[in-house]
Design a protein around this motif. Structure first.
Motif, short mmCIF file in Angstrom:
data_model
loop_
_atom_site.label_atom_id
_atom_site.label_comp_id
_atom_site.label_asym_id
_atom_site.label_seq_id
_atom_site.Cartn_x
_atom_site.Cartn_y
_atom_site.Cartn_z
N LEU A 61 5.20 40.93 23.25
CA LEU A 61 4.52 41.11 24.04
C LEU A 61 5.27 40.45 25.07
O LEU A 61 4.41 41.02 26.42
CB LEU A 61 3.27 40.14 23.60
CG LEU A 61 2.10 41.16 22.76
CD1 LEU A 61 0.94 40.22 22.54
CD2 LEU A 61 1.81 42.69 23.01
N ILE A 62 5.41 39.27 25.30
CA ILE A 62 6.34 38.82 26.27
C ILE A 62 7.27 39.10 27.00
O ILE A 62 7.42 39.08 28.04
CB ILE A 62 6.80 37.25 26.24
CG1 ILE A 62 5.59 36.05 25.70
CG2 ILE A 62 7.51 36.00 26.48
CD1 ILE A 62 6.02 35.05 24.79
N ALA A 63 8.24 39.58 26.17
CA ALA A 63 9.20 40.47 26.83
C ALA A 63 8.72 41.85 27.50
O ALA A 63 8.99 42.36 28.40
CB ALA A 63 9.88 41.39 25.56
N ARG A 64 7.75 42.30 26.73
CA ARG A 64 6.99 43.71 27.79
C ARG A 64 6.26 43.01 28.61
O ARG A 64 6.52 43.99 29.91
CB ARG A 64 5.74 44.32 26.37
CG ARG A 64 5.42 46.04 27.24
CD ARG A 64 4.53 46.19 26.23
NE ARG A 64 3.24 45.55 26.09
CZ ARG A 64 2.11 46.02 26.08
NH1 ARG A 64 2.20 47.10 26.73
NH2 ARG A 64 0.74 44.94 26.43
N GLY A 65 5.95 42.14 29.21
CA GLY A 65 5.43 41.74 30.27
C GLY A 65 6.08 41.22 31.23
O GLY A 65 6.03 41.22 32.29
N VAL A 66 7.42 40.42 30.86
CA VAL A 66 7.94 40.05 31.77
C VAL A 66 9.13 41.64 32.44
O VAL A 66 9.08 41.90 33.91
CB VAL A 66 9.19 39.29 30.34
CG1 VAL A 66 10.10 39.34 31.28
CG2 VAL A 66 8.90 38.48 30.48
N SER A 67 9.25 42.41 31.37
CA SER A 67 10.03 43.64 31.61
C SER A 67 9.15 44.64 33.11
O SER A 67 9.53 45.23 34.00
CB SER A 67 10.08 44.98 30.87
OG SER A 67 10.98 44.21 29.21
N PHE A 68 7.90 44.53 32.93
CA PHE A 68 6.62 45.26 33.80
C PHE A 68 6.54 44.61 35.05
O PHE A 68 6.92 44.76 36.35
CB PHE A 68 5.23 44.81 33.35
CG PHE A 68 5.31 46.42 32.19
CD1 PHE A 68 5.62 47.27 32.95
CD2 PHE A 68 3.65 45.94 31.23
CE1 PHE A 68 4.95 47.98 31.32
CE2 PHE A 68 4.12 46.60 29.92
CZ PHE A 68 4.39 47.52 30.10
N GLU A 69 6.96 43.37 35.29
CA GLU A 69 7.04 42.35 36.32
C GLU A 69 8.81 42.21 36.87
O GLU A 69 8.83 42.66 37.92
CB GLU A 69 7.00 41.06 35.93
CG GLU A 69 4.81 40.89 35.32
CD GLU A 69 4.38 41.14 36.77
OE1 GLU A 69 4.76 40.84 37.60
OE2 GLU A 69 3.36 41.99 35.90
N TYR A 70 9.44 41.97 36.63
CA TYR A 70 11.31 42.52 36.46
C TYR A 70 12.08 43.47 36.97
O TYR A 70 12.70 43.92 37.36
CB TYR A 70 11.40 41.87 36.09
CG TYR A 70 11.56 39.88 35.78
CD1 TYR A 70 12.64 39.20 37.05
CD2 TYR A 70 10.55 39.44 35.43
CE1 TYR A 70 12.04 38.20 37.36
CE2 TYR A 70 10.00 37.74 35.74
CZ TYR A 70 11.19 37.19 36.86
OH TYR A 70 10.55 36.24 37.12
N ARG A 71 10.89 44.73 36.31
CA ARG A 71 11.53 45.97 36.35
C ARG A 71 12.41 46.25 37.85
O ARG A 71 13.56 47.19 37.97
CB ARG A 71 10.94 47.27 35.43
CG ARG A 71 11.94 48.28 35.41
CD ARG A 71 11.01 49.33 34.47
NE ARG A 71 11.90 50.89 34.75
CZ ARG A 71 12.19 51.91 35.39
NH1 ARG A 71 11.54 51.65 36.78
NH2 ARG A 71 12.56 52.79 35.44
N HIS A 72 11.55 46.33 38.76
CA HIS A 72 11.53 46.67 39.93
C HIS A 72 12.31 45.87 40.75
O HIS A 72 12.30 46.03 42.19
CB HIS A 72 10.64 46.99 40.61
CG HIS A 72 9.07 46.36 40.45
ND1 HIS A 72 8.69 45.52 40.06
CD2 HIS A 72 9.36 45.07 42.15
CE1 HIS A 72 7.90 44.26 40.35
NE2 HIS A 72 8.05 44.20 40.96
#
Length: 334
Positions: free
Chosen positions: A93-104
């Protein structure tokens, strides 16, 4: 209804809310390699859940807080016995949340691909492991007289728990793809509808196997009725999706997930953590609950704040109800 039973029901409602809402989040994340033909498609998929994914995850935090406060013995046994599985869920869940925020944050495609992979894995791992955890709760785990888990990691990876994990993974995937069809336009909507039908057929087969297996593992009249409701709703959801009724299909998928979770809770009641080795060691709603004063205070707090949470969630979904298109994403990028 006495207070321990009331709070058992409230905990069940919060887990229903979590699996219904974060379930389609997981499904959308897992659909990236199937529906995201290019970066714009993947951005469309992510934008369908962008405004709500973090709000959906708060349901599991509230459910865990309720467990801790209302049923400390249940919380202690479950979180110690399933420690590794829950730790992996948290990391995902942490990895997924970080990805949403940093992908762009970077325009390079390799940067985005790495975060897309984290979203996919961060969605699939909780989808599977939540099923494994709840499958073990329904099946029962070995415990001593002090309600401590006495098994090993391999005891948790039993056939029924793995089947439950496969069922939740597929149900969430289908739920998410139906949501994509509901929230998008154009070619991606067509592909999502087609994928939901194909995935739905597999989900019906695996889901039916799981529901029949649960009836033999542990069942009550209420859980059997709810299992039938879940099966019918799942079949109707696949049919509605095929007919282009995405709204009805999504509602029926939500009913499917709610009925499955409630079937699990009613199957174990009045236990909250059945012991597979000796029924005398089982945790029940009464020997696992907090004192009457604690539950009374919690009930008054819930009476005030739970309706506010429901109202805010409903308002959020109403505000972000419009479909997402490639044109919107392309325009926002310039």
């Amino acid at each position: 209804m006495d207070l321990p039973v009331l709070w058992f029901a409230i905990v069940g409602v919060f887990f229903v809310g979590y699996f219904v809402l974060d379930g389609f989040d997981f499904g959308v994340g897992m659909s990236l390699p199937f529906l995201g033909k290019d970066d714009t498609d993947r951005r469309v998929l992510i934008n369908t859940i962008g405004p709500v994914w973090d709000l959906n995850e708060t349901w599991v935090i509230v459910a865990g807080a309720c467990l801790f406060a209302a049923f400390p013995e249940w919380y202690a046994t479950m979180f110690s016995g399933f420690y590794l599985a829950l730790l992996l869920i948290l990391a995902a869940l942490i990895a997924r949340g970080v990805s949403f925020e940093y992908r762009h944050q970077n325009k390079h495609l390799e940067w985005k691909r790495r975060f897309d992979l984290m979203i996919i894995v961060g969605s699939a791992v909780p989808s599977f492991l939540w099923g494994v955890a709840f499958g073990n709760v329904v099946r029962g785990i070995p415990m001593d007289s002090g309600h401590n888990y006495t098994g090993t990691l391999f005891d948790l990876l039993n056939p029924f728990a793995l089947l439950t994990g496969a069922a939740t993974l597929l149900v969430f995937f289908t739920h998410g793809v139906v949501f994509v069809a509901l929230k998008t336009e154009g070619e991606i909507r067509v592909r999502a509808k087609r994928l939901a039908t194909r995935a739905g057929i597999v989900t019906v087969l695996v889901g039916a196997t799981f529901l029949v297996s649960m009836a033999f593992v542990r069942a009550t009249p209420a859980s059997l009725v709810l299992s039938v409701v879940a099966a019918l709703a799942l079949v109707l959801a696949v049919l509605c999706n095929t007919w282009g009724r995405e709204g009805r299909a999504f509602t029926l998928m939500a009913i499917t997930i709610a009925a499955i979770v409630l079937a699990m809770f009613t199957a174990i009641f009045p236990d909250v953590m059945p012991a597979s080795n000796d029924a005398a060691n089982s945790l029940t709603v009464y020997n696992a609950s907090s004192g009457s004063y604690t539950l009374t205070v919690m009930s008054w707090v819930a009476l005030v704040f739970v309706p506010l949470v429901f109202a805010y969630q409903a308002w959020t979904y109403w505000v972000f109800r419009k479909r997402v298109s490639r044109a919107q994403v392309t325009q926002a990028a310039h």
